[in-house]
Write a protein that holds these residues in place. Structure first.
Motif, short mmCIF file in Angstrom:
data_model
loop_
_atom_site.label_atom_id
_atom_site.label_comp_id
_atom_site.label_asym_id
_atom_site.label_seq_id
_atom_site.Cartn_x
_atom_site.Cartn_y
_atom_site.Cartn_z
N GLU A 140 0.83 -1.21 0.00
CA GLU A 140 0.00 0.00 0.00
C GLU A 140 0.86 1.26 0.00
O GLU A 140 0.47 2.29 -0.57
N THR A 141 2.02 1.19 0.63
CA THR A 141 2.93 2.33 0.62
C THR A 141 3.42 2.62 -0.78
O THR A 141 3.43 3.77 -1.23
N LEU A 142 3.83 1.57 -1.48
CA LEU A 142 4.29 1.76 -2.86
C LEU A 142 3.17 2.33 -3.73
O LEU A 142 3.39 3.24 -4.53
N ARG A 181 3.60 5.82 -5.67
CA ARG A 181 3.59 5.87 -7.13
C ARG A 181 2.49 6.79 -7.66
O ARG A 181 2.65 7.43 -8.69
N GLU A 182 1.40 6.85 -6.94
CA GLU A 182 0.31 7.75 -7.35
C GLU A 182 0.68 9.22 -7.14
O GLU A 182 0.21 10.09 -7.87
N VAL A 217 3.88 10.63 -7.23
CA VAL A 217 5.06 11.15 -7.92
C VAL A 217 4.97 10.80 -9.41
O VAL A 217 4.16 9.98 -9.83
N ASP A 218 5.86 11.44 -10.19
CA ASP A 218 5.85 11.18 -11.63
C ASP A 218 7.15 10.56 -12.11
O ASP A 218 7.46 10.57 -13.30
N VAL A 219 7.93 9.99 -11.20
CA VAL A 219 9.17 9.32 -11.55
C VAL A 219 8.98 7.81 -11.44
O VAL A 219 8.04 7.34 -10.79
N PRO A 220 9.86 7.02 -12.06
CA PRO A 220 9.74 5.56 -11.92
C PRO A 220 9.91 5.10 -10.48
O PRO A 220 10.70 5.67 -9.72
N VAL A 221 9.15 4.07 -10.12
CA VAL A 221 9.19 3.53 -8.76
C VAL A 221 9.53 2.05 -8.82
O VAL A 221 8.85 1.26 -9.50
N LEU A 222 10.58 1.67 -8.11
CA LEU A 222 11.03 0.29 -8.00
C LEU A 222 10.40 -0.36 -6.79
O LEU A 222 10.38 0.22 -5.70
N VAL A 248 1.41 -5.69 -6.32
CA VAL A 248 1.19 -4.25 -6.48
C VAL A 248 1.87 -3.79 -7.77
O VAL A 248 2.93 -4.32 -8.15
N GLU A 249 1.25 -2.82 -8.43
CA GLU A 249 1.85 -2.28 -9.64
C GLU A 249 3.04 -1.40 -9.28
O GLU A 249 2.99 -0.60 -8.35
N ALA A 250 4.12 -1.57 -10.03
CA ALA A 250 5.32 -0.74 -9.90
C ALA A 250 5.90 -0.59 -11.30
O ALA A 250 5.50 -1.29 -12.23
N ASP A 251 6.82 0.33 -11.44
CA ASP A 251 7.47 0.48 -12.74
C ASP A 251 8.58 -0.53 -12.93
O ASP A 251 8.83 -0.99 -14.05
N VAL A 252 9.23 -0.89 -11.84
CA VAL A 252 10.36 -1.80 -11.87
C VAL A 252 10.20 -2.82 -10.75
O VAL A 252 9.86 -2.46 -9.62
#
Length: 254
Positions: free
Chosen positions: A98-100, A104-105, A107-112, A126-130
């Motif tokens: 839930e933190t990720l 991610r919601e 900020v506009d940078v990639p999140v690992l 959970v959805e992440a970029d990486v």
């Protein structure tokens, strides 16, 4: 290339907890923000390409941060971070999916997603970029890497030795992290990245985004890793220990 023998007791405890965690019911479908592009853009902008880590606690640090993780993440981005890493491992790092999701919601940078992912279903939390895969602990790296990509994830494959980097590249990894921390003894040696980076053949190096991880605490450390060939730096404790915006600015300032 699962080689879990002789890991530190703290790491063994993390792995045992990870073995017991379930995954999602349905495969995720992710539209990722590009980590390599974000790191390159930071460099073009005159900043050190930094992945700043939201890490409430860990087995190798004292104390715990209880600040709002979204506020911490926003301060890191304001301080110049090109991307973020968010812990989702709950028992040992105080993380949560839930933190990720909230970070991610915001900020506009990639999140690992920083976690110990051992099998395919654990990708679907959970959805992440990486997504992070640690070469040492994955039974079939090529298969799990392909499963992550099928969902849309970019994949950061973490290694510690030249052999693990070679296995990562052979499995198809295009983003490789070299951890300066030896998970067998938990000691940190910045020379690890230098030695491992130097072992990568030039032909392979051209197709890989290389990340230096762990032990980077100062601008001198950052410069040393960059000089050794790091395309990006993953930094957690040195940013979380104090004012995160100030610490991020200090490390991203060329």
């Amino acid at each position: 290339m699962n080689t879990r023998e002789e890991v530190a007791p703290a790491v063994q405890s993390i792995l045992e907890a990870a073995e017991g965690r379930t995954g999602g019911d349905q495969p995720l479908s992710v539209t990722p923000r590009s980590l390599p592009d974000a790191l390159a853009a930071a460099e073009t902008d005159g900043r050190v390409p930094l992945i700043a880590e939201v890490k409430p606690t860990s087995p190798t640090t004292d104390g715990e941060r209880t600040d709002d993780p979204v506020e911490l993440a926003e301060a890191m981005v304001d301080g110049g971070a090109a991307a973020l890493s968010v812990l989702t491992e709950p028992e040992h790092f105080g993380g949560a999916p839930e933190t990720l999701e909230a970070v991610r919601e915001a900020v506009d940078v990639p999140v690992l997603r920083k976690d110990f992912i051992l099998r395919e279903a654990q990708l679907d939390v959970v959805e992440a970029d990486v997504a992070l895969l640690i070469a040492r602990f994955v039974d079939d790296l090529e298969e799990l890497l392909a499963a992550a990509r099928d969902r849309g994830f970019q994949v950061l494959v973490e290694a510690h030795t030249p052999e693990e980097v070679e296995a990562a590249i052979d499995a198809g990894a295009t983003i490789v992290g070299v951890n300066n921390r030896d998970l067998g003894r938990l000691d940190v040696d910045l020379g690890t990245f230098e030695r491992v980076a130097d072992s990568i053949p030039a032909t392979a190096r051209e197709s890989v985004t290389l990340i230096a991880e762990s032990g980077i605490t100062s601008r001198d450390d950052a410069s040393r890793m960059r000089a050794a060939g790091a395309d990006g730096l993953l930094v957690g404790s040195a940013i979380m220990d104090g004012d995160v915006r100030t610490n991020t600015e200090r490390l991203t300032d060329v």
